[in-house]
Design a protein around this motif. Sequence first.
Motif, short mmCIF file in Angstrom:
data_model
loop_
_atom_site.label_atom_id
_atom_site.label_comp_id
_atom_site.label_asym_id
_atom_site.label_seq_id
_atom_site.Cartn_x
_atom_site.Cartn_y
_atom_site.Cartn_z
N PHE A 42 0.83 -1.20 0.00
CA PHE A 42 0.00 0.00 0.00
C PHE A 42 0.87 1.26 0.00
CE2 PHE A 42 -4.31 -1.59 1.82
CZ PHE A 42 -4.37 -2.52 0.78
N LEU A 43 1.96 1.22 0.78
CA LEU A 43 2.88 2.37 0.79
C LEU A 43 3.49 2.59 -0.58
CD1 LEU A 43 4.66 1.78 4.23
CD2 LEU A 43 3.13 3.68 3.65
N TRP A 44 3.88 1.49 -1.24
CA TRP A 44 4.45 1.63 -2.58
C TRP A 44 3.41 2.19 -3.56
CZ3 TRP A 44 7.32 -3.74 -2.95
CH2 TRP A 44 8.51 -3.65 -2.19
N LYS A 45 2.19 1.65 -3.45
CA LYS A 45 1.14 2.13 -4.36
C LYS A 45 0.86 3.60 -4.14
CE LYS A 45 -2.32 1.99 -7.24
NZ LYS A 45 -2.06 1.95 -8.70
N TYR A 46 0.75 4.00 -2.89
CA TYR A 46 0.49 5.40 -2.58
C TYR A 46 1.65 6.29 -3.02
CZ TYR A 46 -1.30 9.43 -0.04
OH TYR A 46 -1.78 10.67 0.30
N GLY A 83 8.07 1.47 2.54
CA GLY A 83 7.67 0.15 2.05
C GLY A 83 8.82 -0.83 2.03
N LEU A 84 10.02 -0.35 1.64
CA LEU A 84 11.21 -1.21 1.66
C LEU A 84 11.55 -1.65 3.07
CD1 LEU A 84 13.46 0.69 -0.93
CD2 LEU A 84 12.32 -1.52 -1.26
N VAL A 85 11.42 -0.73 4.02
CA VAL A 85 11.67 -1.07 5.43
C VAL A 85 10.68 -2.13 5.90
CG1 VAL A 85 11.68 -0.19 7.79
CG2 VAL A 85 12.72 1.15 5.96
N ALA A 115 -5.36 -7.48 0.19
CA ALA A 115 -5.06 -6.55 -0.90
C ALA A 115 -6.33 -6.18 -1.68
CB ALA A 115 -4.03 -7.16 -1.83
N VAL A 116 -7.19 -7.17 -1.92
CA VAL A 116 -8.41 -6.90 -2.70
C VAL A 116 -9.32 -5.94 -1.96
CG1 VAL A 116 -10.54 -7.95 -3.54
CG2 VAL A 116 -8.36 -9.05 -4.00
N PHE A 117 -9.59 -6.22 -0.69
CA PHE A 117 -10.50 -5.36 0.06
C PHE A 117 -9.82 -4.04 0.44
CE2 PHE A 117 -12.56 -9.48 0.73
CZ PHE A 117 -13.88 -9.14 0.44
N GLY A 118 -8.52 -4.09 0.73
CA GLY A 118 -7.81 -2.86 1.04
C GLY A 118 -7.77 -1.91 -0.14
N PHE A 140 -7.99 2.70 -2.11
CA PHE A 140 -7.72 3.29 -3.42
C PHE A 140 -8.96 3.31 -4.31
CE2 PHE A 140 -3.61 1.28 -2.11
CZ PHE A 140 -2.93 2.45 -1.86
N HIS A 141 -10.08 2.81 -3.78
CA HIS A 141 -11.36 2.83 -4.51
C HIS A 141 -11.28 2.05 -5.82
CE1 HIS A 141 -12.62 5.76 -1.53
NE2 HIS A 141 -11.56 6.53 -1.83
N GLU A 142 -10.54 0.96 -5.80
CA GLU A 142 -10.49 0.10 -6.98
C GLU A 142 -11.75 -0.76 -7.03
OE1 GLU A 142 -6.89 -2.16 -6.96
OE2 GLU A 142 -5.58 -0.38 -7.01
N PRO A 143 -12.18 -1.17 -8.22
CA PRO A 143 -13.45 -1.91 -8.34
C PRO A 143 -13.36 -3.29 -7.68
CG PRO A 143 -12.26 -1.91 -10.43
CD PRO A 143 -11.54 -0.95 -9.52
#
Length: 240
Positions: free
Chosen positions: A139-143, A169-171, A203-206, A211-214
């Motif tokens: 999530f950190l990487w995506k953001y 995210g790397l940490v 990941a799917v629900f998060g 991120f409001h993904e479908p």
Amino acid sequence: MGKVQIITIAFASLFLIQVVYYSSRNKLRDKQAFLWFLMAFIGIFIAVCLDWLNKIAALLGVAYMPALIFTIAFLVVLNILIYQSVTLSDHQEKIKTLVQEIAYLKHELEEYQRKGEKMNLINFLLILSNTCILVIGQFLWKYGMMKTSFSLDSFSIIKLLFSPFIFSGLVMYGAATILWLFILSRVPLSVAYPVQSIAYVLAVFGAYFVFHEPLSPAKIIGVILIILGVSLIGISPNTQ
């Protein structure tokens, strides 16, 4: 019947009573009990038949009959000691073999417990923690990627790696790797790794909520199947 004969019979009878006592208390095994019963009866027989032994000693040319008895007793005791030594050596060999077998079985049991450790609550929580850390890192990487532009050149890569969200995210992934190594020391890989697929569910629900993904019906069905598979893997070591 002389005094010597009476004293000899008395001592032989006391010896017989002692053998009976130890046998009744199971302190003498069958073979040893039989041997000492035989010795006691021989002692009584010798005491009763002292006159005959005098005649036998005379026929053998032995002037002093007790010397004949002591010689025979010495030979008998010597044979008993040899027999006991053989028995003791045999028992020592059996004990040595038994100790080796116990050590081998102990090693096999420890190896089995190490390889087949059950998926208990603590191990499951450790894997869940590792999975959550990995998902948080994603999530950190995506953001972070949503907040910056990226191109495949050295300056952009270095700048990207040291951006707050990407570096965090790397940490998180580094911490998750250390925790994962600890998990692998406790849980079989064939159990731990599939359980880590809970990350797909998170990941799917998060992604839907953050991120409001479908979130399609196909994704929901896939998540249900993943949960069922993880449940089967989690309980499978308990049914072996």
